[in-house]
Scaffold this active site. Structure first.
Site, PDB file in Angstrom:
ATOM      1  N   ARG A  89     -79.525 -28.459  31.512  1.00 33.73           N
ATOM      2  CA  ARG A  89     -78.474 -27.572  32.023  1.00 33.73           C
ATOM      3  C   ARG A  89     -79.025 -26.163  32.249  1.00 33.73           C
ATOM      4  NH1 ARG A  89     -73.746 -27.442  28.044  1.00 33.73           N
ATOM      5  NH2 ARG A  89     -73.319 -29.496  28.956  1.00 33.73           N
ATOM      6  N   ARG A 111     -72.799 -19.165  25.261  1.00 28.08           N
ATOM      7  CA  ARG A 111     -73.234 -20.023  26.360  1.00 28.08           C
ATOM      8  C   ARG A 111     -73.088 -19.285  27.688  1.00 28.08           C
ATOM      9  NH1 ARG A 111     -72.002 -26.319  24.938  1.00 28.08           N
ATOM     10  NH2 ARG A 111     -72.815 -26.309  22.801  1.00 28.08           N
ATOM     11  N   LYS A 165     -70.516 -23.426  19.131  1.00 27.48           N
ATOM     12  CA  LYS A 165     -70.673 -22.857  20.460  1.00 27.48           C
ATOM     13  C   LYS A 165     -69.658 -21.750  20.696  1.00 27.48           C
ATOM     14  CE  LYS A 165     -67.990 -26.704  22.359  1.00 27.48           C
ATOM     15  NZ  LYS A 165     -68.049 -27.901  23.214  1.00 27.48           N
ATOM     16  N   LYS A 216     -67.923 -19.305  23.957  1.00 25.73           N
ATOM     17  CA  LYS A 216     -67.775 -19.216  25.408  1.00 25.73           C
ATOM     18  C   LYS A 216     -66.994 -17.961  25.790  1.00 25.73           C
ATOM     19  CE  LYS A 216     -67.836 -24.264  25.866  1.00 25.73           C
ATOM     20  NZ  LYS A 216     -67.111 -25.465  26.335  1.00 25.73           N
ATOM     21  N   CYS A 218     -65.070 -34.620  34.042  1.00 26.34           N
ATOM     22  CA  CYS A 218     -66.355 -34.524  33.334  1.00 26.34           C
ATOM     23  C   CYS A 218     -67.229 -35.713  33.739  1.00 26.34           C
ATOM     24  CB  CYS A 218     -66.107 -34.520  31.831  1.00 26.34           C
ATOM     25  SG  CYS A 218     -65.620 -36.139  31.175  1.00 26.34           S
ATOM     26  N   CYS A 241     -72.955 -39.662  29.227  1.00 25.14           N
ATOM     27  CA  CYS A 241     -72.464 -38.944  28.049  1.00 25.14           C
ATOM     28  C   CYS A 241     -72.278 -39.886  26.875  1.00 25.14           C
ATOM     29  CB  CYS A 241     -71.144 -38.231  28.371  1.00 25.14           C
ATOM     30  SG  CYS A 241     -70.466 -37.342  26.946  1.00 25.14           S
ATOM     31  N   CYS A 268     -63.305 -38.270  27.088  1.00 23.02           N
ATOM     32  CA  CYS A 268     -63.120 -38.183  25.641  1.00 23.02           C
ATOM     33  C   CYS A 268     -62.321 -36.928  25.320  1.00 23.02           C
ATOM     34  CB  CYS A 268     -64.466 -38.190  24.916  1.00 23.02           C
ATOM     35  SG  CYS A 268     -65.272 -36.565  24.839  1.00 23.02           S
ATOM     36  N   CYS A 289     -64.243 -31.184  28.068  1.00 20.21           N
ATOM     37  CA  CYS A 289     -65.164 -30.399  28.887  1.00 20.21           C
ATOM     38  C   CYS A 289     -64.550 -29.972  30.218  1.00 20.21           C
ATOM     39  CB  CYS A 289     -66.441 -31.195  29.141  1.00 20.21           C
ATOM     40  SG  CYS A 289     -67.417 -31.478  27.650  1.00 20.21           S
TER      41      CYS A 289
END
Length: 576
Positions: free
Chosen positions: A82, A151, A222, A224, A443, A449, A488, A492
């Site tokens: 990424r 991120r 994480k 954001k 996603c 994934c 899931c 995302c």
């Protein structure tokens, strides 16, 4: 909804916390495993690899398949790489470099992410170092595109030149991204050394550097951040840990409302987890913004949960403490009091698709890329079409949070030619697309994934066609209805805030169906029905569309309508 988020002194740090502290500032055994002959990374390196911008994956379509001799195949390993791109700003050369890399080392596709970055899939372990070095050669980086750090910082990507507002927001985005970047040299030492390996991350050569923001163990989870406008929340500020909502007077940004605590991920089996919308905390001037961002990050660093990663995001600290207590601690770290947020809220969103004047005599065009997957298909050759335009015109580009691509700085005389190139490659103009298609995102899910329970990206095209047919049948084609789909509950593609959210729940392509959010991203949707088979999604919504058409208030969106009626009344109508 409050939960005990702070790590008690007696609590045992999670294994990831122990790993980070012992990792020699994110080095670990990555270099040693790169040099090993195995086709995959193992152990601790798998976790530390994320900080460098990569997740190891395997092709789940191939799991359980048999070799010619009848034996079962092992896992087919590869890496997702990424690229971190603050505000989604990409030069033609950088864009072309990613297209080249997907063909040389990846699976032949590039994916625009829901956080304005690029992803390459299918990169083998033997090629990951060359891939990351090539990305850096293009003046981009994968460093901290993943991991327990700040991120990719998002920002409205529109290249409007009629006022300085967008330039000011994008400058703040860049400043925050740079300021909150870790100081460790591990990325350089591991990935950017010469082939002779004269500089490595060997223990004998390790020299720690000061990490004044992150310390020894970086963040609990994480983090954001985004920068956006009230009238154009195209980066979903309420789903971010930290957001700056621009307050504009005249043609200048006088400051920002600071929002804290947003996050989409949840684990249905763990009731202590939940999606959460960021809450307004304070107003800051443009000069204060970067330092306040640092203070927010440091409070999360010191008080976020480090024993249970399921509740380690900032949203759980906010839910536990409340905004006022959190603000008091941020003011302590910042060094002075902050005024309350101004009475300004998100009011709209723009997908930036189609042709727009920039305000400087030039144009930009927004191109919808289904699920962000830049590839050549029989019906539409996005990869070749974009390559043709970028090689010919060399314009700047921008990536959007809806996984689209903006081609910028187009001279008026070139509009017809660029349009012709798009048409020749089967790329549909935004003006010819329904609002439903323009706003739908998904996603990746299967097959790459490892968390995916159901399909998402691969299921979305046929699902959109079903929705479009039903909306056309009910004369609702022009309604702006947003759909976000994930394989899931991690969220995302931000499935908990649109008009319609689909979250993978169980094998057999069964989803949790959410209703009652909105395209602006300002309201959480509610669970309308659980365990809905993919074949029943549109049929279950058909009576609700009919009721919406019959009973809606003036100007009411589908999400607003569902929110007003609620789950029980909607379900009662569907049952009749």
């Amino acid at each position: 909804m409050a939960t005990d988020t702070k790590t008690d002194k007696a609590s045992k740090p999670s294994k990831i916390e122990v790993l980070k502290e012992a990792s020699q500032q994110l080095r670990g055994t990555i270099a040693e495993e790169l040099a090993a002959s195995e086709d995959h990374f193992t152990g601790d390196a798998l976790q530390l690899l994320k900080f460098h911008g990569s997740y190891q994956q395997d092709n789940r379509d191939e799991r359980g398949q048999k070799n010619e001799d009848g034996s079962r195949k092992g896992k087919s390993y590869s890496c997702m790489v990424r690229t971190r791109i603050p505000g989604g700003k990409v030069t033609a050369a950088q864009f072309l470099a990613e297209l080249d890399l997907c063909e040389k080392y990846g699976n032949g596709t590039v994916r625009v992410t829901t956080r304005q970055g690029f992803q390459l899939h299918g990169v083998l372990k033997d090629n990951i170092k060359e891939t990351i070095r090539a990305i850096n050669d293009s003046q981009l980086t994968t460093f901290c595109a993943c991991g327990d750090v700040e991120r990719n910082v998002m920002c409205c990507p529109a290249p409007h030149k009629h006022s300085p507002v967008h330039d000011q927001m994008q400058a703040l985005c860049d400043a925050i991204a740079e300021h909150l970047k870790p100081k460790t040299t591990s990325y350089y030492d591991i990935w950017l050394t010469d082939e002779a390996g004269e500089k490595t991350n060997a223990t004998a050569q390790f020299q720690p550097v000061e990490e004044p923001i992150y310390g020894k163990t970086y963040l609990p989870r994480k983090f954001k951040t985004c920068v956006t406008l009230p009238e154009d929340n195209c980066v979903d500020i309420h789903s971010n840990d930290l957001g700056f909502l621009a307050i504009v007077e005249g043609d200048e940004i006088v400051g920002y409302n600071v929002l804290v605590g947003g996050g989409m991920g949840a684990t249905p089996s763990a009731k202590k987890t939940f999606p959460y919308l960021a809450k307004p905390m304070a107003f800051v001037t443009p000069e204060q913004a970067v330092d306040v961002a640092e203070a927010v990050v440091k409070v999360q660093r010191d008080f976020g949960n480090r024993s249970d990663r399921k509740i380690a995001r900032l949203k759980y600290l906010i839910a536990d403490w409340g905004v006022e207590k959190f603000k008091t601690k941020v003011e302590e770290y910042y060094g002075q009091a902050l005024p309350d947020p101004r009475p300004v809220v998100v009011t709209d969103v723009d997908d930036h698709l189609g042709w727009h004047e920039q305000g400087d005599g030039k144009w930009f065009v927004g191109i919808n890329v289904p699920s962000g997957r830049i590839q050549d298909l029989e019906e539409a050759r996005y990869k070749t079409g974009l390559r043709t335009i970028l090689e010919k015109y060399g314009m700047e580009t921008r990536l959007t949070a809806l996984q689209s691509v903006l081609l910028c700085d187009i001279e008026p005389k070139d509009r017809d030619d660029i349009t012709a190139i798009l048409v020749a490659h089967g790329i549909t103009a935004a003006e010819e697309m329904t609002p439903f298609r323009r706003l739908a995102i998904a996603c990746p899910a299967w097959p790459t994934c490892g968390l995916a329970i159901t399909e998402s990206e691969r299921a979305l095209p046929s699902l959109i066609e079903e929705f479009e047919a039903e909306l056309a049948r009910q004369d609702l084609t022009d309604e702006r209805i947003s759909l976000h789909m994930t394989g899931c509950p991690n969220g995302c593609a931000r499935p908990y805030t649109p008009d319609i959210g689909l979250v993978g729940k169980a094998a057999g392509e069964k989803y949790t169906l959410y209703l009652g959010g909105n395209a602006e991203g300002t309201r959480l949707a509610f669970i309308y029905e659980d365990m809905v088979p993919s074949t029943e999604i549109v049929p279950k919504l058909s009576p609700l569309f009919a009721l919406f058409k019959e009973q809606r208030n003036a100007g009411e969106s589908f999400g607003d309508f569902c929110d007003r009626l609620g789950q029980e009344e909607l379900a009662a109508v569907a049952a009749t």
